[in-house]
Scaffold this active site. Sequence first.
Site, mmCIF file in Angstrom:
data_model
loop_
_atom_site.group_PDB
_atom_site.id
_atom_site.type_symbol
_atom_site.label_atom_id
_atom_site.label_comp_id
_atom_site.label_asym_id
_atom_site.label_seq_id
_atom_site.Cartn_x
_atom_site.Cartn_y
_atom_site.Cartn_z
ATOM 1 N N ASP A 18 9.700 3.585 -6.781
ATOM 2 C CA ASP A 18 8.433 4.320 -6.712
ATOM 3 C C ASP A 18 7.588 4.012 -7.944
ATOM 4 O O ASP A 18 6.359 3.961 -7.874
ATOM 5 C CB ASP A 18 8.707 5.824 -6.613
ATOM 6 C CG ASP A 18 7.578 6.587 -5.936
ATOM 7 O OD1 ASP A 18 6.530 5.987 -5.667
ATOM 8 O OD2 ASP A 18 7.761 7.794 -5.665
ATOM 9 N N HIS A 64 10.584 15.856 -4.785
ATOM 10 C CA HIS A 64 10.042 14.559 -5.218
ATOM 11 C C HIS A 64 8.571 14.799 -5.579
ATOM 12 O O HIS A 64 7.683 14.643 -4.752
ATOM 13 C CB HIS A 64 10.183 13.556 -4.065
ATOM 14 C CG HIS A 64 9.650 12.193 -4.329
ATOM 15 N ND1 HIS A 64 10.450 11.083 -4.480
ATOM 16 C CD2 HIS A 64 8.391 11.727 -4.445
ATOM 17 C CE1 HIS A 64 9.706 10.011 -4.673
ATOM 18 N NE2 HIS A 64 8.447 10.373 -4.650
ATOM 19 N N HIS A 119 5.151 14.273 -7.744
ATOM 20 C CA HIS A 119 4.337 13.443 -8.639
ATOM 21 C C HIS A 119 3.563 14.383 -9.568
ATOM 22 O O HIS A 119 3.354 15.549 -9.251
ATOM 23 C CB HIS A 119 3.417 12.539 -7.818
ATOM 24 C CG HIS A 119 4.160 11.396 -7.161
ATOM 25 N ND1 HIS A 119 4.032 10.095 -7.574
ATOM 26 C CD2 HIS A 119 5.058 11.379 -6.149
ATOM 27 C CE1 HIS A 119 4.814 9.313 -6.827
ATOM 28 N NE2 HIS A 119 5.445 10.071 -5.954
ATOM 29 N N CYS A 157 1.602 5.711 -5.561
ATOM 30 C CA CYS A 157 1.688 5.039 -4.262
ATOM 31 C C CYS A 157 0.375 4.325 -4.001
ATOM 32 O O CYS A 157 -0.694 4.931 -4.116
ATOM 33 C CB CYS A 157 1.974 6.062 -3.162
ATOM 34 S SG CYS A 157 2.028 5.301 -1.531
HETATM 35 P P1 HMG Z 1 2.851 -3.227 10.597
HETATM 36 O O1 HMG Z 1 1.764 -4.173 10.267
HETATM 37 O O2 HMG Z 1 2.522 -2.113 11.501
HETATM 38 O O3 HMG Z 1 4.148 -3.940 11.169
HETATM 39 O O4 HMG Z 1 3.443 -2.676 9.224
HETATM 40 P P2 HMG Z 1 4.356 -5.086 12.200
HETATM 41 O O5 HMG Z 1 5.695 -4.809 12.817
HETATM 42 O O6 HMG Z 1 3.158 -5.244 13.086
HETATM 43 O O7 HMG Z 1 4.497 -6.396 11.254
HETATM 44 C C1 HMG Z 1 3.411 -6.908 10.509
HETATM 45 C C2 HMG Z 1 3.955 -7.916 9.494
HETATM 46 O O8 HMG Z 1 4.829 -7.265 8.581
HETATM 47 C C3 HMG Z 1 4.767 -9.026 10.144
HETATM 48 O O9 HMG Z 1 4.626 -10.179 9.318
HETATM 49 C C4 HMG Z 1 6.175 -8.520 10.016
HETATM 50 O O10 HMG Z 1 7.139 -9.534 10.030
HETATM 51 C C5 HMG Z 1 6.130 -7.864 8.683
HETATM 52 P P3 HMG Z 1 3.567 -11.361 9.659
HETATM 53 O O11 HMG Z 1 3.946 -11.811 11.034
HETATM 54 O O12 HMG Z 1 2.193 -10.718 9.607
HETATM 55 O O13 HMG Z 1 3.792 -12.351 8.587
HETATM 56 N N1 HMG Z 1 7.124 -6.778 8.550
HETATM 57 C C6 HMG Z 1 8.020 -6.716 7.548
HETATM 58 N N2 HMG Z 1 8.240 -7.517 6.479
HETATM 59 C C7 HMG Z 1 9.238 -7.132 5.647
HETATM 60 N N3 HMG Z 1 9.971 -6.031 5.818
HETATM 61 C C8 HMG Z 1 9.773 -5.222 6.882
HETATM 62 C C9 HMG Z 1 8.763 -5.557 7.792
HETATM 63 N N4 HMG Z 1 8.308 -4.979 8.927
HETATM 64 C C10 HMG Z 1 7.318 -5.747 9.379
HETATM 65 N N5 HMG Z 1 10.522 -4.135 7.018
HETATM 66 C C11 HMG Z 1 5.105 -1.700 7.832
HETATM 67 C C12 HMG Z 1 4.417 -1.683 9.185
HETATM 68 C C13 HMG Z 1 5.878 -0.398 7.695
HETATM 69 C C14 HMG Z 1 6.048 -2.874 7.783
HETATM 70 C C15 HMG Z 1 4.039 -1.845 6.700
HETATM 71 O O14 HMG Z 1 3.014 -0.931 6.928
HETATM 72 C C16 HMG Z 1 4.597 -1.661 5.322
HETATM 73 O O15 HMG Z 1 5.474 -2.382 4.883
HETATM 74 N N6 HMG Z 1 4.082 -0.675 4.598
HETATM 75 C C17 HMG Z 1 4.481 -0.420 3.212
HETATM 76 C C18 HMG Z 1 4.942 0.979 3.120
HETATM 77 C C19 HMG Z 1 5.388 1.287 1.698
HETATM 78 O O16 HMG Z 1 6.303 0.682 1.181
HETATM 79 N N7 HMG Z 1 4.709 2.279 1.072
HETATM 80 C C20 HMG Z 1 5.066 2.744 -0.233
HETATM 81 C C21 HMG Z 1 6.344 3.529 -0.189
HETATM 82 S S1 HMG Z 1 6.151 5.168 0.495
HETATM 83 C C22 HMG Z 1 5.933 6.167 -0.910
HETATM 84 O O17 HMG Z 1 5.736 5.665 -1.972
HETATM 85 C C23 HMG Z 1 6.076 7.655 -0.774
HETATM 86 C C24 HMG Z 1 7.401 8.171 -1.301
HETATM 87 O O18 HMG Z 1 7.590 7.827 -2.659
HETATM 88 C C25 HMG Z 1 7.465 9.683 -1.184
HETATM 89 C C26 HMG Z 1 6.230 10.361 -1.776
HETATM 90 O O19 HMG Z 1 5.955 10.216 -2.973
HETATM 91 O O20 HMG Z 1 5.558 11.003 -0.990
HETATM 92 C C27 HMG Z 1 8.587 7.599 -0.480
HETATM 93 MG MG MG Z 2 6.747 8.955 -4.425
#
Ligand code: HMG
Ligand code: MG
Length: 301
Positions: free
Chosen positions: A14, A205, A207, A238
Amino acid sequence: MSDSVRIVEVGPRDGLQNEKTPVSVADRIAFIEALIGAGLHTVEVGAFVSSKAIPQMVNSDQVLRGVNHHPESEFHVLVPNEKGYEAARAAGAKVIAVFASASEGFSRANINCSVAQSIERFKPVVIRAKADGVKVRGYISCVLGCPYDGEVKPQAVVDVAKLLWDLGCYEVSLGDTIGVGTPLKARQLLRAVAGAVPMASLAMHFHDTYGQALANLYAGLEEGARVIDSAAGGLGGCPYAPGATGNVATEDVVYMLEGMGIATGVDMPRLVAATNQVSGLIGRPPVSRVAAALNAKRAIS
Ligand code: HMG
Ligand code: MG
């Protein structure tokens, strides 16, 4: 309150996911090793997400492989879908975290689907994880407010928490993603969610965007919550929550808990050293008040 609290260190995920300066795999591994050396044995080390969405978490497989030889530690990685699960599993993940939102706006921005769709995506992931003996943690973002939808009602959080719990998550982490919560709201939220998920299985969790995180944690501790997510140095944020700053700093949490007679097993000087190590890499001083105080004290002694 003189019992124990479990800290989940989320700095390497994070924290670093929101840093402009890329941190190499070797430096991420060194940071995690330093955290383990400081006594933090549950560490979130990476995310198996789209590298276009979060370039900072690229090569999380190498990071996980690089630290997985510590049998006494538990490493968590984020997994949004089956593709991510396969990559995490191939890298040896034993604990994964799926992540949903209490608000539709953030769900769309963060993982490009509705809340209901995200739960559907998690179902096959959890089934496979269970079959493989992999533990699944569930996150809920925006539990005290959303950067897109504004106010979030406790019932929305309760509903998602119940879905994640019924799916088979062993713990549900409540994310105040944009750090807008205040103590009474945090308390009311925990009370409400504890009606659906046992308090012992809830994590806080929070922030620290508005400087309320420690106060909110204290309110949650009084309510009976005993798991805290925090990031060394207060790293983090984030990319889909504009303006939100880091997680509550692990140093600040440890200082508060130890001051209350709650043993954490964390070696503060070693933790501050780990924070300083990563601060040097990203080119800014830690936002942790305790780290800043101890660094200043060391500078004059
Ligand atoms: P999407 O565009 O809807 O997915 O993204 P898709 O299935 O249509 O795939 C699009 C592209 O992503 C494709 O690649 C897939 O292969 C690739 P392309 O053909 O364009 O080259 N792809 C992936 N690549 C690697 N790993 C995967 C994966 N899945 C698809 N698992 C998706 C949906 C969820 C993948 C995207 O929106 C994404 O990765 N988002 C990032 C989310 C993220 O990490 N956010 C930050 C963390 S959350 C947070 O910080 C909050 C938390 O701390 C709690 C809080 O504080 O509240 C947890
Ligand atoms: Mg967080």
